[in-house]
Scaffold this motif. Sequence first.
Motif, short mmCIF file in Angstrom:
data_model
loop_
_atom_site.label_atom_id
_atom_site.label_comp_id
_atom_site.label_asym_id
_atom_site.label_seq_id
_atom_site.Cartn_x
_atom_site.Cartn_y
_atom_site.Cartn_z
N SER A 1 71.52 5.00 68.36
CA SER A 1 70.43 5.26 67.42
C SER A 1 70.46 4.22 66.31
O SER A 1 71.43 3.48 66.16
N SER A 2 69.38 4.17 65.55
CA SER A 2 69.28 3.22 64.45
C SER A 2 68.02 3.52 63.63
O SER A 2 67.31 4.48 63.91
N THR B 1 59.27 1.28 59.59
CA THR B 1 60.31 2.20 59.13
C THR B 1 60.48 3.34 60.13
O THR B 1 59.65 3.54 61.01
N GLY B 2 61.56 4.10 59.94
CA GLY B 2 61.80 5.27 60.76
C GLY B 2 62.93 5.06 61.74
O GLY B 2 63.40 3.95 61.95
N GLY B 3 63.34 6.17 62.33
CA GLY B 3 64.47 6.15 63.23
C GLY B 3 64.06 6.01 64.68
O GLY B 3 62.93 6.26 65.07
N VAL B 4 65.05 5.59 65.48
CA VAL B 4 64.88 5.46 66.92
C VAL B 4 66.18 5.88 67.59
O VAL B 4 67.26 5.63 67.07
N SER B 5 66.07 6.55 68.74
CA SER B 5 67.24 6.98 69.50
C SER B 5 67.05 6.71 70.98
O SER B 5 65.93 6.77 71.48
N ILE B 6 68.15 6.43 71.65
CA ILE B 6 68.16 6.34 73.11
C ILE B 6 68.87 7.60 73.60
O ILE B 6 69.99 7.89 73.18
N VAL B 7 68.19 8.35 74.46
CA VAL B 7 68.69 9.65 74.91
C VAL B 7 68.74 9.69 76.42
O VAL B 7 67.83 9.20 77.10
N LYS B 8 69.79 10.29 76.95
CA LYS B 8 69.93 10.51 78.40
C LYS B 8 69.48 11.95 78.70
O LYS B 8 69.90 12.88 78.03
N LEU C 1 57.78 -7.26 64.84
CA LEU C 1 57.17 -6.51 63.75
C LEU C 1 58.19 -5.58 63.11
O LEU C 1 58.06 -5.19 61.95
N GLY C 2 59.20 -5.23 63.88
CA GLY C 2 60.29 -4.39 63.40
C GLY C 2 61.43 -4.46 64.39
O GLY C 2 61.21 -4.66 65.59
N VAL C 3 62.66 -4.35 63.87
CA VAL C 3 63.85 -4.42 64.71
C VAL C 3 64.81 -3.32 64.27
O VAL C 3 65.01 -3.10 63.07
N ALA C 4 65.41 -2.65 65.24
CA ALA C 4 66.43 -1.65 64.98
C ALA C 4 67.70 -2.08 65.72
O ALA C 4 67.69 -2.19 66.95
N ALA C 5 68.75 -2.39 64.97
CA ALA C 5 70.04 -2.74 65.56
C ALA C 5 70.72 -1.46 66.01
O ALA C 5 70.98 -0.58 65.19
N LEU C 6 71.00 -1.33 67.30
CA LEU C 6 71.56 -0.08 67.85
C LEU C 6 73.05 0.04 67.56
O LEU C 6 73.78 -0.93 67.59
N LEU D 1 61.01 7.43 69.29
CA LEU D 1 60.73 7.02 67.93
C LEU D 1 60.57 8.30 67.14
O LEU D 1 59.78 9.17 67.52
N ASP D 2 61.34 8.46 66.08
CA ASP D 2 61.35 9.70 65.30
C ASP D 2 59.99 9.99 64.66
O ASP D 2 59.16 9.10 64.50
N LYS D 3 59.83 11.23 64.24
CA LYS D 3 58.57 11.64 63.61
C LYS D 3 58.30 10.86 62.33
O LYS D 3 57.16 10.77 61.89
N ASN D 4 59.32 10.24 61.75
CA ASN D 4 59.14 9.47 60.52
C ASN D 4 58.86 7.99 60.81
O ASN D 4 58.79 7.18 59.88
N PHE D 5 58.64 7.62 62.08
CA PHE D 5 58.35 6.23 62.44
C PHE D 5 57.00 5.81 61.86
O PHE D 5 56.04 6.58 61.85
N SER D 6 56.94 4.55 61.39
CA SER D 6 55.69 4.02 60.86
C SER D 6 55.66 2.50 60.98
O SER D 6 56.66 1.83 60.72
#
Length: 130
Positions: free
Chosen positions: A30-31, A42-49, A124-129, A59-64
């Motif tokens: 996640s990140s 902005t916002g969170g992101v997760s990789i889920v199995k 446009l956006g990057v999330a380091a996992l 992409l979390d509900k707070n993603f923008s």
Amino acid sequence: MTHFLKTLSAAAIAVVAFSAPALADRIAASSTFKGASDHITTGGVSIVKTDAGATVVILDKNFSLDGAPDPTLGFGKDGKFVKASLLGDLQNKEGLQIYVVPAGIDSTDFNEIYIWCDDFSVPLGVAALN
């Protein structure tokens, strides 16, 4: 395309069916997004199995995203977007979104998730996992 939509629907149902604690146990990485190329992302992101063995990116509900032409979602490694890892067009510029990782892509090969602009070939956006 129909198979992809069925897979996406099945993965979305599998993810939505998890309770919060059960979902937390399935998070592989996640990140939080940081904007790039003068864009605000902005916002969170997760990789889920999932139980079915699928890997999904949430992409979390707070993603923008502040806006850009042709935004897509994909993986990257060490500061470089990997076009072959493309998960598809961004569904919305804000809010909860679920993307199925195709079977030929191993999410563990990457350490970043990108919101990418195909028109200008810039992040446009990057999330380091982690």
